[in-house]
Design an enzyme around this catalytic site. Structure first.
Site, PDB file in Angstrom:
ATOM      1  N   PRO A  59      -4.523   0.124 -11.722  1.00 11.23           N
ATOM      2  CA  PRO A  59      -3.685  -0.244 -10.587  1.00 11.23           C
ATOM      3  C   PRO A  59      -4.436  -1.221  -9.683  1.00 11.23           C
ATOM      4  O   PRO A  59      -5.567  -0.962  -9.308  1.00 11.23           O
ATOM      5  CB  PRO A  59      -3.433   1.084  -9.864  1.00 11.23           C
ATOM      6  CG  PRO A  59      -3.944   2.149 -10.767  1.00 11.23           C
ATOM      7  CD  PRO A  59      -4.931   1.518 -11.682  1.00 11.23           C
ATOM      8  N   GLU A  60      -3.810  -2.341  -9.377  1.00 10.48           N
ATOM      9  CA  GLU A  60      -4.422  -3.301  -8.459  1.00 10.48           C
ATOM     10  C   GLU A  60      -4.167  -2.870  -7.016  1.00 10.48           C
ATOM     11  O   GLU A  60      -3.386  -1.958  -6.762  1.00 10.48           O
ATOM     12  CB  GLU A  60      -3.840  -4.697  -8.704  1.00 10.48           C
ATOM     13  CG  GLU A  60      -4.378  -5.340  -9.947  1.00 10.48           C
ATOM     14  CD  GLU A  60      -5.899  -5.465  -9.927  1.00 10.48           C
ATOM     15  OE1 GLU A  60      -6.473  -5.787  -8.880  1.00 10.48           O
ATOM     16  OE2 GLU A  60      -6.528  -5.205 -10.963  1.00 10.48           O
ATOM     17  N   ARG A  77       6.832  -4.520   7.971  1.00 17.31           N
ATOM     18  CA  ARG A  77       7.054  -5.354   9.149  1.00 17.31           C
ATOM     19  C   ARG A  77       7.644  -6.705   8.778  1.00 17.31           C
ATOM     20  O   ARG A  77       7.371  -7.251   7.723  1.00 17.31           O
ATOM     21  CB  ARG A  77       5.718  -5.539   9.881  1.00 17.31           C
ATOM     22  CG  ARG A  77       5.225  -4.234  10.459  1.00 17.31           C
ATOM     23  CD  ARG A  77       3.801  -4.308  10.894  1.00 17.31           C
ATOM     24  NE  ARG A  77       2.918  -4.460   9.756  1.00 17.31           N
ATOM     25  CZ  ARG A  77       1.602  -4.416   9.851  1.00 17.31           C
ATOM     26  NH1 ARG A  77       1.019  -4.259  11.021  1.00 17.31           N
ATOM     27  NH2 ARG A  77       0.856  -4.545   8.785  1.00 17.31           N
ATOM     28  N   LYS A  85      -8.678  -0.120  -2.810  1.00 15.32           N
ATOM     29  CA  LYS A  85      -8.039   0.656  -3.881  1.00 15.32           C
ATOM     30  C   LYS A  85      -8.056   2.152  -3.595  1.00 15.32           C
ATOM     31  O   LYS A  85      -7.775   2.958  -4.475  1.00 15.32           O
ATOM     32  CB  LYS A  85      -8.699   0.330  -5.207  1.00 15.32           C
ATOM     33  CG  LYS A  85      -8.415  -1.114  -5.567  1.00 15.32           C
ATOM     34  CD  LYS A  85      -8.935  -1.512  -6.897  1.00 15.32           C
ATOM     35  CE  LYS A  85      -8.475  -2.940  -7.177  1.00 15.32           C
ATOM     36  NZ  LYS A  85      -9.082  -3.479  -8.361  1.00 15.32           N
TER      37      LYS A  85
END
Ligand SMILES: [Zn+2]
Length: 268
Positions: A2-3, A257, A55
């Site tokens: 997973p990045e 946002r 991470k």
């Protein structure tokens, strides 16, 4: 693997599901977690916030307790309704956090630790911040290199990553992109070193201007009229101050946002 952006997405999903909820159940196969749970129970605490740092995924509970997990190769967090069937085998379960509405399950997460906030901040290498935009010894080239280390991020997201360069908030993010005539949804990979230098320079200039200014009202246009203080932030649908095109607003996929920009001055 997973990045970082996957972790941010996971953090956001968990935050929406768990934030402000009271923990009604806590289970883990890790003895070092259950030991803490026995000593200072997780049940009854409120999930204050879930966010990502690099991470690492951080679940913050009331009473100064942070659960840090790292996904490594195969780890993942899932969200289920109470009683809903899990999509991974029970043998892969590492942690379960229950609330009345939602259940968060960590599968095959190899790294999980409880910390206090202070302990987390002391953890070596964890709290590394990028060059501070407003520091007297600000290293613009280091900031540019840090941005370039995250080619898959949208620039509007990268500018908010405090580990890359520190100090830019949501309002400045939109203003800085406008000032540099860069579309905030462009991937860092598509921007030249020259573009990134311009963004960093604009950030430093706009933010320095606002440090010097006495009023609390942010201003990036350098116009005397306070009503004309910002280029695009908060101006969705209003005419661009340079070209007259209506200002657009939307969210980045990884950030709740709003980002504001002019589609003509900042083409994709
Ligand atoms: Zn414009």
């Amino acid at each position: 693997m997973p990045e970082g952006d996957t972790i941010y997405r996971a953090a956001r999903t968990l935050h929406l599901a768990l934030a402000n909820r009271v923990v009604t159940g806590f289970t883990s196969v890790f003895p070092h977690l259950t030991r803490i749970d026995n000593a200072t129970p997780i049940i009854g605490r409120v999930v204050e916030r879930v966010d990502a740092r690099g991470k690492h995924l951080l679940i913050r509970f009331s009473g100064d307790l942070v659960l840090r997990t790292h996904m490594r190769m195969h780890g993942s967090w899932h969200i289920y309704r109470p009683g809903e069937r899990w999509q991974r085998p029970r043998s892969s379960m590492r942690i379960v956090i229950e609330t009345a509405r939602m259940v968060a399950v960590a599968f095959d997460v190899p790294v999980a630790e409880f910390h206090t906030e202070a302990g987390l901040q002391r953890r070596p290498g964890f709290n590394r911040l990028g060059p501070a935009v407003l520091a007297a010894d600000f290293d613009a080239e280091a900031a540019v290199r840090n941005l370039q280390s995250q080619p898959a991020l949208e620039i509007g997201v990268a500018l908010l990553r405090q580990s890359l360069l520190a100090g830019i908030g949501n309002e400045f993010k939109s203003e800085v992109c406008f000032g540099a005539a860069v579309n905030p949804f462009r991937l860092v990979a598509t921007l030249s070193t020259h573009d990134l230098r311009r963004l960093v320079d604009v950030a430093r200039r706009q933010m320095s201007d606002n440090v010097l200014q006495s009023s609390a009202m942010r201003r990036t246009t350098r116009r005397a009229d306070p009503a004309e203080g910002l280029w695009v932030y908060g101006r969705s649908g209003q005419p661009c101050r340079k070209c007259g095109e209506p200002v657009h607003a939307r969210r980045h996929s990884t950030d709740a946002r709003l980002t504001f920009w002019c589609p003509r001055c900042q083409p994709q």
